[in-house]
Scaffold this active site. Structure first.
Site, PDB file in Angstrom:
ATOM      1  N   ASN A  18       0.834  -1.216   0.000  1.00 29.00           N
ATOM      2  CA  ASN A  18       0.000   0.000   0.000  1.00 29.00           C
ATOM      3  C   ASN A  18       0.862   1.257   0.000  1.00 29.00           C
ATOM      4  O   ASN A  18       0.507   2.250  -0.644  1.00 29.00           O
ATOM      5  CB  ASN A  18      -0.971  -0.008   1.186  1.00 29.00           C
ATOM      6  CG  ASN A  18      -2.184  -0.860   0.896  1.00 29.00           C
ATOM      7  OD1 ASN A  18      -3.043  -0.476   0.116  1.00 29.00           O
ATOM      8  ND2 ASN A  18      -2.247  -2.040   1.500  1.00 29.00           N
ATOM      9  N   ILE A  97      -2.295  -0.966  17.452  1.00 27.43           N
ATOM     10  CA  ILE A  97      -3.509  -0.219  17.806  1.00 27.43           C
ATOM     11  C   ILE A  97      -3.087   0.998  18.612  1.00 27.43           C
ATOM     12  O   ILE A  97      -2.338   0.887  19.593  1.00 27.43           O
ATOM     13  CB  ILE A  97      -4.509  -1.110  18.562  1.00 27.43           C
ATOM     14  CG1 ILE A  97      -5.043  -2.172  17.591  1.00 27.43           C
ATOM     15  CG2 ILE A  97      -5.654  -0.275  19.127  1.00 27.43           C
ATOM     16  CD1 ILE A  97      -6.101  -3.085  18.145  1.00 27.43           C
ATOM     17  N   HIS A 114      -8.314  -0.704   5.560  1.00 29.45           N
ATOM     18  CA  HIS A 114      -8.680  -1.984   6.173  1.00 29.45           C
ATOM     19  C   HIS A 114      -9.221  -2.914   5.086  1.00 29.45           C
ATOM     20  O   HIS A 114     -10.042  -2.494   4.267  1.00 29.45           O
ATOM     21  CB  HIS A 114      -9.728  -1.763   7.271  1.00 29.45           C
ATOM     22  CG  HIS A 114     -10.085  -3.037   7.968  1.00 29.45           C
ATOM     23  ND1 HIS A 114      -9.271  -3.616   8.920  1.00 29.45           N
ATOM     24  CD2 HIS A 114     -11.138  -3.876   7.796  1.00 29.45           C
ATOM     25  CE1 HIS A 114      -9.812  -4.746   9.318  1.00 29.45           C
ATOM     26  NE2 HIS A 114     -10.944  -4.933   8.655  1.00 29.45           N
ATOM     27  N   GLU A 152     -10.319   6.548  18.465  1.00 25.67           N
ATOM     28  CA  GLU A 152      -9.900   5.644  19.545  1.00 25.67           C
ATOM     29  C   GLU A 152     -10.550   4.267  19.451  1.00 25.67           C
ATOM     30  O   GLU A 152     -10.119   3.334  20.142  1.00 25.67           O
ATOM     31  CB  GLU A 152     -10.162   6.302  20.916  1.00 25.67           C
ATOM     32  CG  GLU A 152     -11.620   6.451  21.317  1.00 25.67           C
ATOM     33  CD  GLU A 152     -12.361   7.572  20.604  1.00 25.67           C
ATOM     34  OE1 GLU A 152     -11.756   8.282  19.765  1.00 25.67           O
ATOM     35  OE2 GLU A 152     -13.567   7.745  20.883  1.00 25.67           O
ATOM     36  N   GLU A 183      -7.685  -4.874  -6.575  1.00 26.00           N
ATOM     37  CA  GLU A 183      -8.916  -4.254  -7.082  1.00 26.00           C
ATOM     38  C   GLU A 183      -9.431  -3.124  -6.194  1.00 26.00           C
ATOM     39  O   GLU A 183     -10.173  -2.266  -6.652  1.00 26.00           O
ATOM     40  CB  GLU A 183     -10.018  -5.318  -7.233  1.00 26.00           C
ATOM     41  CG  GLU A 183      -9.708  -6.327  -8.321  1.00 26.00           C
ATOM     42  CD  GLU A 183     -10.839  -7.332  -8.538  1.00 26.00           C
ATOM     43  OE1 GLU A 183     -11.949  -7.145  -7.981  1.00 26.00           O
ATOM     44  OE2 GLU A 183     -10.592  -8.318  -9.253  1.00 26.00           O
TER      45      GLU A 183
HETATM   46  C1  GAR Z   1      -3.190  -4.741   3.836  1.00 22.54           C
HETATM   47  O1  GAR Z   1      -4.075  -5.696   3.316  1.00 22.54           O
HETATM   48  C2  GAR Z   1      -3.920  -3.811   4.795  1.00 22.54           C
HETATM   49  O2  GAR Z   1      -5.226  -3.510   4.387  1.00 22.54           O
HETATM   50  C3  GAR Z   1      -3.934  -4.647   6.047  1.00 22.54           C
HETATM   51  O3  GAR Z   1      -2.655  -5.248   6.090  1.00 22.54           O
HETATM   52  C4  GAR Z   1      -2.150  -5.401   4.756  1.00 22.54           C
HETATM   53  C5  GAR Z   1      -0.806  -4.724   4.670  1.00 22.54           C
HETATM   54  O4  GAR Z   1      -0.183  -4.979   3.436  1.00 22.54           O
HETATM   55  N1  GAR Z   1      -4.210  -3.838   7.193  1.00 22.54           N
HETATM   56  C6  GAR Z   1      -4.938  -4.257   8.219  1.00 22.54           C
HETATM   57  O5  GAR Z   1      -5.375  -5.386   8.328  1.00 22.54           O
HETATM   58  C7  GAR Z   1      -5.165  -3.218   9.314  1.00 22.54           C
HETATM   59  N2  GAR Z   1      -6.211  -3.634  10.192  1.00 22.54           N
HETATM   60  P1  GAR Z   1       0.986  -4.076   2.873  1.00 22.54           P
HETATM   61  O6  GAR Z   1       2.040  -3.963   3.963  1.00 22.54           O
HETATM   62  O7  GAR Z   1       1.498  -4.858   1.689  1.00 22.54           O
HETATM   63  O8  GAR Z   1       0.434  -2.733   2.495  1.00 22.54           O
END
Ligand code: GAR
Length: 203
Positions: A18, A97, A114, A152, A183
């Site tokens: 990301n 968190i 998320h 929070e 996607e």
């Molecule tokens: C992603 O799928 C993101 O949405 C998720 O972790 C992954 C990180 O991937 N985040 C969560 O679950 C937060 N609650 P990345 O390091 O390749 O971007």
């Protein structure tokens, strides 16, 4: 703050796909109202740090393990972000968190991606692959991703963007995770960064 770009910090813990999507969007002009000024990882081994280095972006490791309490860890994060004059904090796979002390210090200035359609499969314990395991266990036919403001309540802040993704017959958590990234996440996260940066510089 008109005519300037908003200063963005991206907080990461792992692979950083990301983060890469945001870097690419800034290069291609999809993100125009903000610049990535800083990447912070809580994990010294995160591949995201290499992505930052490859893009010439300053990065810092701030690890919980180096502090005697979660509160002192958050103080270090806050100080780093304040010292860099950060306008927007993007949680991009940041697996920590954050307490109310942190979220209220940066009220309306933190966003998170998320990997589900909130309010499904979210809150404490729902992160990374676990989210997709839960979606497959429930047998949902549609899932997706959400970008939201961070307050929070874990995954409880105001929703900014969502995108639906179809679950396919025979999906494994890994296959579904990748489809949701390609996607949905890699599209709505950069688009949200641009949207919020634009509103910051025009206010
Ligand atoms: C992603 O799928 C993101 O949405 C998720 O972790 C992954 C990180 O991937 N985040 C969560 O679950 C937060 N609650 P990345 O390091 O390749 O971007």
């Amino acid at each position: 703050m008109n005519n300037n770009k908003a200063k963005v910090a991206v907080l990461v813990s792992g692979g950083g796909t990301n983060l890469q999507a945001i870097i690419d969007a800034a290069k291609s002009g999809i993100i125009n109202s903000g610049e990535i000024a800083l990447v912070i990882s809580n994990n010294p081994n995160a591949y995201a740090l290499e992505r930052a280095a490859n893009a010439g972006i300053e990065s810092k490791v701030i690890s919980k393990k180096d502090y005697t309490s979660a509160s002192l860890f958050e103080d270090a994060l806050i100080a780093e972000l304040d010292n860099n004059g950060i306008d927007l904090i993007v949680l991009a796979g940041f697996m920590v968190i954050l307490s109310e002390k942190f979220t209220s210090h940066f009220a309306d200035r933190i966003i998170n991606v998320h990997p589900s359609l909130i309010p499904s499969f979210c809150g404490e314990g729902f992160y990374g692959l676990h989210v997709h395991e839960a979606a497959l266990a429930k047998g949902v036919k549609v899932t997706g991703a959400t970008v939201h403001f961070v307050n929070e309540i874990p995954d409880g802040g105001k929703i900014i963007m969502q995108k639906a993704v179809e679950v396919q017959e025979g999906d494994t958590p890994e296959v579904l995770q990748k489809r949701v990234m390609v996607e949905a996440e890699w599209k709505i996260l950069p688009a949200s960064v641009e949207k919020i940066c634009n509103s910051i510089i025009n206010n």
